[in-house]
Every structure is written in structure tokens, then in C-alpha cells.
Design an enzyme around this catalytic site. Sequence first.
Site, PDB file in Angstrom:
ATOM      1  N   SER A 106     -64.685   1.417 -13.146  1.00 32.93           N
ATOM      2  CA  SER A 106     -63.526   1.726 -12.298  1.00 32.93           C
ATOM      3  C   SER A 106     -63.398   0.730 -11.158  1.00 32.93           C
ATOM      4  O   SER A 106     -62.289   0.480 -10.690  1.00 32.93           O
ATOM      5  CB  SER A 106     -63.694   3.107 -11.657  1.00 32.93           C
ATOM      6  OG  SER A 106     -63.139   4.103 -12.449  1.00 32.93           O
ATOM      7  N   ASP A 130     -54.090   6.704 -10.916  1.00 33.86           N
ATOM      8  CA  ASP A 130     -55.391   7.134 -10.406  1.00 33.86           C
ATOM      9  C   ASP A 130     -55.253   8.531  -9.815  1.00 33.86           C
ATOM     10  O   ASP A 130     -54.338   9.268 -10.190  1.00 33.86           O
ATOM     11  CB  ASP A 130     -55.877   6.100  -9.366  1.00 33.86           C
ATOM     12  CG  ASP A 130     -57.387   5.970  -9.349  1.00 33.86           C
ATOM     13  OD1 ASP A 130     -58.059   6.976  -9.076  1.00 33.86           O
ATOM     14  OD2 ASP A 130     -57.902   4.860  -9.598  1.00 33.86           O
ATOM     15  N   HIS A 182     -61.489   7.939  -4.965  1.00 34.64           N
ATOM     16  CA  HIS A 182     -61.471   6.970  -6.054  1.00 34.64           C
ATOM     17  C   HIS A 182     -60.203   6.105  -6.046  1.00 34.64           C
ATOM     18  O   HIS A 182     -60.278   4.876  -6.145  1.00 34.64           O
ATOM     19  CB  HIS A 182     -61.603   7.723  -7.378  1.00 34.64           C
ATOM     20  CG  HIS A 182     -61.736   6.863  -8.584  1.00 34.64           C
ATOM     21  ND1 HIS A 182     -60.643   6.371  -9.266  1.00 34.64           N
ATOM     22  CD2 HIS A 182     -62.826   6.388  -9.227  1.00 34.64           C
ATOM     23  CE1 HIS A 182     -61.068   5.650 -10.292  1.00 34.64           C
ATOM     24  NE2 HIS A 182     -62.393   5.649 -10.293  1.00 34.64           N
TER      25      HIS A 182
END
Length: 740
Positions: free
Chosen positions: A527, A158, A215
Site C-alpha cells: 500500500s 482508499d 491509510h
Amino acid sequence: MDKQNSIPFICFSFILLVLTLIPLRCGASDGGGGDDRKTYIVYLGSLPMELSSYSSLTSHHLSILRKATNNGVDDLNNDVTDSLIRSYAKSFNGFAAKLSSDQRDKMAEMEEVVSVFESRTYQTQTTRSWDFLGFTEKAARQRNSSSAESDVIVGVIDNGIWPESESFSDAGLSPVPKKWKGTCSGGKNFTCNNKIIGARVYPKDRDSARDRNGHGTHTASTIAGNIVPDVSFYGIANGTARGGFPSARIAAYVACEFDGLVCKGEDILAAFDDAISDGVDIISASLGLSDILDFLSDVIAIGSFHAMKSGILTVHSAGNNGPEIVTVASVAPWILTVGASTTDRKIIDKVVLGNDKILTGFSINGFKSNGSKFPIANTTCLEEKDTVKGKIVLCQALPAVGDNLQELGIVGVIENSRYSYPGFSDVVTLPSLKIPDEDFESVVSYTNSSESPKAEILKSEISEDKSAPITAPFSSRGPNLVVAEIVKPDISAPGVEILAAYSPFGPVSSSPEDKRSVRYIFLSGTSMACPHVSGISAYLKALHPDWSPAAIKSAILTTAKPMKKVDYWDFVGEFEHGSGLLNPLQASNPGLIYDISKDDYVAMLCNLGFNTSQIKQISGQSSPCPGTSSRDLVKNLNYPSLAAKVEPLKSFKVEFKRTVTNVGFANSTYKASLSASLNMTLTVKPEVLSFKSLNEKKSFVVNVSGKELSDYEAISSSLVWSDGTHVVRSPIVVMTRNTP
Ligand SMILES: *[C@@H]1O[C@H](CO)[C@@H](O)[C@H](O)[C@H]1NC(C)=O
Ligand SMILES: *[C@@H]1O[C@H](CO)[C@@H](O)[C@H](O)[C@H]1NC(C)=O
Ligand SMILES: *[C@@H]1O[C@H](CO)[C@@H](O)[C@H](O)[C@H]1NC(C)=O
Ligand SMILES: *[C@@H]1O[C@H](CO)[C@@H](O)[C@H](O)[C@H]1NC(C)=O
Ligand SMILES: *[C@@H]1O[C@H](CO)[C@@H](O)[C@H](O)[C@H]1NC(C)=O
Ligand SMILES: *[C@@H]1O[C@H](CO)[C@@H](O)[C@H](O)[C@H]1NC(C)=O
Ligand SMILES: *[C@@H]1O[C@H](CO)[C@@H](O)[C@H](O)[C@H]1NC(C)=O
Ligand SMILES: *[C@@H]1O[C@H](CO)[C@@H](O)[C@H](O)[C@H]1NC(C)=O
Ligand SMILES: *[C@@H]1O[C@H](CO)[C@@H](O)[C@H](O)[C@H]1NC(C)=O
């Protein structure tokens, strides 16, 4: 809704997801450089049989490069070290290099080269979840303690992680598992603990694994975040945050540049190369492409193949390119592909008009009203900028980017949801919400006709979503463009308005003026769905250390809860949601599993018609394709869902062969039931499977026949094996086309 109408809708949803993804199909493109060479990935297959050291493989890579740049002659004076970007030599064989198209062609002709492809830029795929899945905190605790301390390690590819988040405190965790061979190379001011046990950083522009976008922190905390009480977003949805398997360890592989929008193929492949040799158990990748690539041009397909060879399951997000069909870009059978579903909790917002009318809409509005109503501007959105100060404005769609709403002195925005509601609520920069078309028109006429039109926009609240679970509109759909016989996505998990940990530097809303900083935030996207399944996969690995990647996947697929079909497309629900909704408690005790070995996948590659010399290199086996290979046998891969492509306008007959392994009770008898389906006749032989011991295998045949289907049609049914305790369900799909 028809197909045409959905097009602007898709672009809107992309605009709203701009925080974390950029639409390839809505016009973005890569900028070029001065150098006409591009970065290519040269895939050479498995590591050579003879144990080679890392440095000797790298010198081999340099030698290939020298040959490709010098007419096949390996001249040691030809210095190519500048062209070599990465060398993959730990878990598989290959490298990334800067090449001209001429050199690329030379490279492709070399016998030892399996494939050469341009490195692409992948993106992170953003947009209450565990209780909704029936996996309560109590259940999670019981399960977690029964598996003693967990040594399961999840590699998260990520854009970094925020190590100071409470979700990653290591209180109560035992020391780092002995099997861990990785390192904590998180760069500047980054320390690991017994929760985050490893970090590696690949992009050249980064000196730290510290997540500045949010994220990676969000996905990692959904996988394995601790149980953290009193978490909310400005008081909205207050409660306890926790990951799917709080005792799992995390290794952060940073493959994206700071914004999460640029995750280079060569960096992702480097992350796989390291994660496999570091000793992770599960790999979670919430990033992808809009384009659908074949297995030998997609770094995630290649990396996950070698992960599978080492017993590691890769869990991957399906992509955010729905609701159009044939958009799922995660297509390989050894990957567990996750689509996004809604949950029973949605976030709504309300506006109270001067006439006391209350209208309900969508937004994640963290601003508490002080109880006063503000005037509504009697103008179209920002048409008369000098008259909007201190007022609420009415906009058909989001005001143009670049207008600093705060600077104009606007106190609120009421939008028409008709033009921009993507199926989930977004965090807003100032009090605002989207309301349905009819309500919007009534506010317009109220404003036009009232002496002093006023409104109060309330803070958001949670509400029950009775339609859940359904597939989120943005979630990428099947069928599988590359291999029709493999149903994709495989499974669905919550991916709408998911509250999880965040980086204090992460953007809170899409507006650059929004300077707020939060510890937890709502995001939506596949995601967010992927890490739910990664967490449960880690949990299953802890309970069943001997299970193969395919066994974990089978347990998750065959126990899924059915979901409703929502699309207007004339296609089956399986192409939206796969086998259904993740069911964590049942997945731990599936009864039977459909196992798949490395050799089975290799046989499938033979059946798909890959060139034998390529398969030799990919598999590392000298005779990988025994017996006769046939395209028709691809459907017999022991996949936990059954699919076949048949000729249109002809009656069809398909035979599927499958083998199940008993992991339930030693003595058990499973009976088959086939759900009735229009236009499909099903038989299974034998109809009863009797087991005497654990890990015993039994095979069966399912025949499916029917009358002609039209040129672009798919129908589905299902096969269920049950012993009275376990219910083992596989969807059966027959289609006439998998291409648009
Ligand atoms: C390291 O990062 C943390 C979090 O941003 C910060 O609080 C701390 O001051 C930093 N320490 C150093 C030495 O830079
Ligand atoms: C959320 O906050 C409200 C109001 O402060 C409180 O009544 C409620 O118990 C809280 N819920 C949880 C789960 O903490
Ligand atoms: C709410 O805020 C507005 C603007 O700051 C102010 O004019 C108004 O008096 C406040 N109302 C209350 C009830 O405090
Ligand atoms: C506003 O009111 C005027 C006069 O009552 C009317 O002509 C006009 O159509 C109205 N406009 C809207 C947008 O409702
Ligand atoms: C609002 O503006 C419209 C024209 O745009 C006008 O017809 C109407 O009278 C105005 N309403 C009020 C209350 O001023
Ligand atoms: C397989 O592909 C390689 C490289 O593209 C080629 O040289 C070889 O002739 C092919 N082999 C067969 C059996 O098609
Ligand atoms: C299974 O059933 C057989 C015959 O009914 C019995 O002899 C055996 O003990 C059983 N095994 C277990 C593990 O229950
Ligand atoms: C089944 O076939 C009939 C005609 O053969 C067709 O009208 C009907 O739509 C089909 N049903 C499904 C579910 O495909
Ligand atoms: C399935 O089809 C095959 C080939 O047509 C046939 O040999 C077999 O008997 C059928 N099996 C069942 C269970 O109907």
C-alpha cells in the site's frame, strides 16, 4: 530457510500488519447474513454506442434484473428496485445487485451479460523514500516548476483523507483545473481546496470522507503531499516530508469502511465509474484481495480496463502475501502493479543491560528513556503477572492480545525476533524491541544469573540498511497465475517504514490502549509502495500530457534500477521485484517506449480465447478480433518486459515481437545488447535501430532458445537498447510453469 519454515512467518507478518489488513489465508472469513441472497456484480461491458442517458441505462439494468427474477419475463409490476445496489452507467456498463444463486445463473445465461460474479471484500494493503530513489527535493522542485502549474489529477481509491493535514494545504496552488468534472461530496464537515479537489463516499455506513484510520491520508500524501519541513515520528527520522509530485491534485474516492478492512467490490467499481468520468489522469489503488481472480471477476481489472480506454493509468499495489510465490493478485496487463522494496534507511532500537552490554533490535519506539535502568523480571513473559509491575519482561513472542501491558505496570518488553520479525519495524505501545535469538538467549541467562538484572530500552533511531534495495518479505510474488506472459509485479518502490501524513484518529500502534495521536507515522506494505509510483506517474503525465497509460508504464519499467534476488525459491528475481526499482529521474526521459493501444489489449483478449461476444461488449467494437487469434501470440503484446511459458524437459525456442517508439532525440541510433545468461541463447533482429524523427516506430524480433528446463523452473536475462544516453531495459523470462 525452506518453504515449510516460512509458513508461520507469513502468519506472523499478518498479525503484525493487523492495523491495516486481515489475513484471509490465516483464517479470517466473512460472516454470513440472514438473507441467502448475495451481492453480485453484473458486468455488461462498455457503454452502448448510442448515447444513452444515465437514467435510461439504469432502467435497462432494472429490466435485466426483472427478467432474471421472473423467468426471463420483463414484468413491470415486478419491483426490483430494492435488489439494485449500484448502477454503473458513466464510464462502463454494469450494476451490482442482491441475487439468489438461481437468479445469478439466469443472469449468466443472458446474452448481454459479460460476467456475473460475487462481490468480494478488498482490503487496504499496509505495512525515507524519495531521497533513496535519487529524487531529491531540489530535483522535484526543478521538475515541478518546469512543468508550470500542474493540472494533473490523481484519483485515490482508499478509505478517506484528512483534509487538515499540512500535506494537503493548497498554498501556492492555482485554482482547480478546468477539465475537472467531479464534485466535492465529502459529506459532513468536509471541504475541498485546490489540493484536494474532489471527494466521493460510497460505503453506506459512512457520512464523511474524513479518514479515521490513516491509510488513505498516508497514501495520498505519498502521491502528492506538499513539501512539509520538520516532520518526524516522535523525533525519529526528522526531516522534510513530501509526495512524489507535490503539485498534483487529489480526488479522494472513499471505497472502504472506516477501518480499511472492508472495501466492497461494488463500491470500488463505483469509484472507478466516477473517477473516469470526473476526469482524473491517474488512479491509485492501494487495496486488493488475497485471492487471484481472472479479469472478468475482479473489479479492479474491470475498472482499470475502462480507465485505460479513457487514457487513465491505474497504479495498484501487488499485495502483502509474500514471500510465497504465485501470490500477486494484480495480474492484468493494463495495470501498473507495484511491489514493495526496502530503502537504505531502517529503524532500529537498542537496549542497554545492567552489565553495560548494548544489544540492537527492531521496533519503532517513540518513548524517550529518562536514563534509568529498570529491573528485568526473572519470569517467562507474563507467566507470573503479579511480579512484573515496574519491570521489563522477556517474551519469546508478542504477549497475547488482550493483556493490557500498561495495566500490569510493565515498563518494557524485550522480544525474540526469531518468532515475529516480519522484515520491518512496527510502532510499539510501550518501550520494547525485538532482538535476535542469540542476543535474546544472552539476556535470559543474564537475568537468570544476575542478582539485580536491569535494562534500559532506548528510543528508536535510524540506521543505514546496506542490503537495500531488496524486496520486502511480505510483498506478493509472481509468476502471474492468469497470464504467464505478463510479468507481475511490474515494478518495485519503497514500501518499508514509510513516513507520511496520518489521520489524528488513526491507530498509532496495534494496541487499543494506545491513545496517542500523530500527524505523521511509519507504515509498511505494498500500500505504501503503490503511491510512490502513482506520484511519479502523475509527474510523467504532467511532463508528457500526450503519453498513453502504457507509455507512462513503459517509461517507468524500462528505466528501473536492477535489484538483487533475495528469495530462496528456485525462481527468477523478476517474480519478486518485476523490472526493478522505480527510478524517477530516468523515467522522465526514457528514450524509447513500448506503447500499447486499446486495440492491442483487445487483441490480447482475443488471443487469450475470450468469447467474441464478450470481447465485443467489453471493447465496444463490432469486430474486435481481426485475423487469427492464437494463444501463442499473447507473448507478442507490446509489453515492456518479455515472458513466455515453455514445455518442461524439452529444448525450447521462443520468438517475441516488439515495437518501440522514439521519444528521445529525433536523430538517434540505438544498439541492442543482450545480457549473457546460462542456458539461454538470445538473438535480436535488427541489432541496430536508427530513428530520424520523434514518435517514429521501429519493430524488432527477439529469439530465445535453450536446452530443456525442469518441470518447475524459470530463467531470465535482459535486452537493453541504448543510444549512449538512454538505457532502455527489458527483462526476459522463460518459465515452465506459472501455477503452484
Ligand atoms: C470539523 O472537523 C474538524 C477536524 O476534526 C474539527 O476541528 C472541527 O471542529 C469540525 N467542525 C465541525 C463544525 O464539526
Ligand atoms: C534532526 O534533529 C537533529 C537533532 O535535533 C538535528 O541535529 C538535525 O539537523 C535534524 N535533521 C533534520 C533533517 O532536520
Ligand atoms: C526515571 O523514571 C523512573 C520511573 O518513573 C524513576 O523511578 C526514576 O527516578 C527516573 N530517573 C531519572 C534519572 O529521572
Ligand atoms: C537459571 O539458572 C539455574 C541455576 O543457575 C539453571 O539451572 C537454569 O538452567 C537457568 N535457566 C536458564 C533459563 O538459563
Ligand atoms: C530466576 O529463576 C530461575 C527459575 O525460573 C531460578 O533458577 C534462578 O535462580 C532465578 N534467578 C535469580 C537471580 O533469582
Ligand atoms: C459466448 O458466451 C455467451 C454467454 O456465455 C454464450 O451465450 C455464447 O454462445 C458464447 N459464444 C461463443 C461463440 O462461444
Ligand atoms: C538528422 O540527421 C540528418 C542527416 O544526418 C540531418 O539532415 C537532420 O538535420 C538531422 N535532424 C535533426 C533534428 O537533428
Ligand atoms: C543450466 O543447465 C544445467 C544443466 O543443463 C543445470 O545444471 C543448471 O542448473 C542450469 N542453470 C540455470 C541457471 O538454470
Ligand atoms: C527467429 O526465429 C524465427 C522462427 O524460428 C526465424 O524465422 C527467425 O529468422 C529468427 N530470428 C532471429 C533474429 O534469429
